[in-house]
Design a protein around this motif. Structure first.
Motif, PDB file in Angstrom:
ATOM      1  N   LEU A  73      -5.571   3.512   3.599  1.00  0.00           N
ATOM      2  CA  LEU A  73      -5.564   2.403   2.657  1.00  0.00           C
ATOM      3  C   LEU A  73      -5.602   1.108   3.454  1.00  0.00           C
ATOM      4  O   LEU A  73      -4.809   0.914   4.372  1.00  0.00           O
ATOM      5  CB  LEU A  73      -4.310   2.443   1.777  1.00  0.00           C
ATOM      6  CG  LEU A  73      -4.029   3.775   1.068  1.00  0.00           C
ATOM      7  CD1 LEU A  73      -2.759   3.659   0.226  1.00  0.00           C
ATOM      8  CD2 LEU A  73      -5.210   4.215   0.208  1.00  0.00           C
ATOM      9  N   GLU A 123       0.819  -1.208   0.000  1.00  0.00           N
ATOM     10  CA  GLU A 123       0.000   0.000   0.000  1.00  0.00           C
ATOM     11  C   GLU A 123       0.856   1.264   0.000  1.00  0.00           C
ATOM     12  O   GLU A 123       0.541   2.248  -0.658  1.00  0.00           O
ATOM     13  CB  GLU A 123      -0.950   0.001   1.199  1.00  0.00           C
ATOM     14  CG  GLU A 123      -2.133  -0.938   1.071  1.00  0.00           C
ATOM     15  CD  GLU A 123      -1.775  -2.386   1.339  1.00  0.00           C
ATOM     16  OE1 GLU A 123      -0.603  -2.674   1.648  1.00  0.00           O
ATOM     17  OE2 GLU A 123      -2.680  -3.249   1.235  1.00  0.00           O
ATOM     18  N   ALA A 181      -7.328   0.034  -2.736  1.00  0.00           N
ATOM     19  CA  ALA A 181      -6.475   1.166  -2.377  1.00  0.00           C
ATOM     20  C   ALA A 181      -6.075   1.934  -3.630  1.00  0.00           C
ATOM     21  O   ALA A 181      -6.001   3.170  -3.617  1.00  0.00           O
ATOM     22  CB  ALA A 181      -5.235   0.673  -1.628  1.00  0.00           C
TER      23      ALA A 181
END
Length: 324
Positions: free
Chosen positions: A108, A23, A166
């Motif tokens: 995220l 992420e 995300a």
């Protein structure tokens, strides 16, 4: 209304030990590198954390301390591994201070636990990775946890589900700042697969799959040049030199959807761009996108995007930007 980048130019990535490197890397890739085809001012990305931090198997040296977050325009909190324990207090305090200072804050994946601990999700709808939604709801009962959506936009506070979602949220932020055309360029550069349906209206445009050696590689650009025409599945099959049934199988394998649904998505995408960048009437845009009538365009647009074309134009209309 599309934000001007002069108002939202600094993106701070909040890191600490145990952050998920996927992420974190995803956010850095989206906001840290301007595509060659984009001429608008891009983001100034800063990595903020307490000294050196362990991110997966890597040691990372942040650019600034966590106190720098309160000077950012947008703060991104990536997911982190150990959601069974409380997130670090210094990270929680820094994220809360950044929001109080006016920053847009987005999490995220399991980064939502940080936002929840900071009190930013109290009374708000939020989401996180599906495997952790029950835990988030149990630990933070003031949060309205929705396990079925890809991301939730509450204006100054945003949350996403895991990994691919995300990316959806990061592209959504780019779209809010720069408009659909730029977000689409970013999506193409990253070779993002078609955007998945969620439990909410998504403003992220479904990108056309990048040209490749798949059987439909020559068909996609042909269609895009003829969106104003009343194309049928038979027309597409004839151009691709295959049967309608064979075409459908290839579309499923390549785009994850049917030929007609893909075609409708491209028509909606073109309508979005025309609404953002021009002054044509809804009737004219309906003709230009092959929808035929304004009534047909409004029906499909509202069902797909979640708002009528006129509302979309007022909300996302691009404005001239200060390029100095």
């Amino acid at each position: 209304m599309v934000r001007t980048i002069t108002d939202m130019d600094t993106v701070a990535l909040a890191v600490t030990d145990g952050m998920l490197h996927f992420e974190l890397s995803l956010a850095y890739e989206v906001f840290g590198t301007a595509p060659d085809a984009v001429s608008v001012p891009w983001y100034d990305v800063e990595v903020c954390g307490p000294d050196a931090v362990q991110v997966g198997r890597f040691r990372l040296e942040p650019d600034h301390g966590l106190d720098r977050l309160r000077h950012a325009d947008t703060v991104i909190v990536p997911g982190w591994v150990d959601v069974d324990v409380d997130p670090p207090a210094d990270l929680v305090d820094a994220v809360r201070a950044a929001h109080e200072a006016g920053a847009r804050v987005a999490s995220l994946c399991t980064g939502a636990f940080v936002l929840a601990a900071a009190g930013l999700l109290d009374g708000r709808r939020a989401t996180t990775h599906w495997a952790h939604t029950e835990e988030l709801a149990a630990r933070f009962p003031e949060v309205d946890v929705d396990p079925d959506v890809l991301y939730v936009d509450n204006g100054s506070v945003l949350t996403s589900a895991g990994k691919a979602a995300a990316m959806d949220l990061c592209l959504h932020l780019v779209r809010l700042d720069h408009g659909s055309s730029v977000a689409n360029i970013v999506a193409r550069r990253l070779v993002v697969p078609p955007h998945r349906d969620g439990g909410q209206a998504q403003f992220v445009t479904t990108p056309v799959p990048a040209p490749d050696n798949h059987p439909l590689a020559g068909l996609f650009p042909w269609v895009m040049e003829r969106l104003d025409q009343p194309l049928t599945v038979e027309d597409l099959a004839r151009q691709a030199r295959m049967s309608s049934r064979h075409l459908g199988r290839h579309f499923r394998a390549t785009t994850g959807t049917t030929p007609l649904q893909w075609l409708l998505t491209q028509r909606i995408r073109r309508a979005q761009e025309l609404l953002e960048t021009g002054d044509d009437s809804v009737d004219a845009i309906a003709t230009a996108t092959g929808m035929g009538t304004a009534t047909t365009l409004r029906r499909h647009f509202n069902r797909t995007v979640g708002v009528p074309p006129d509302t979309y134009r007022r909300t996302f209309r691009s404005r001239p930007r200060n390029l100095s």
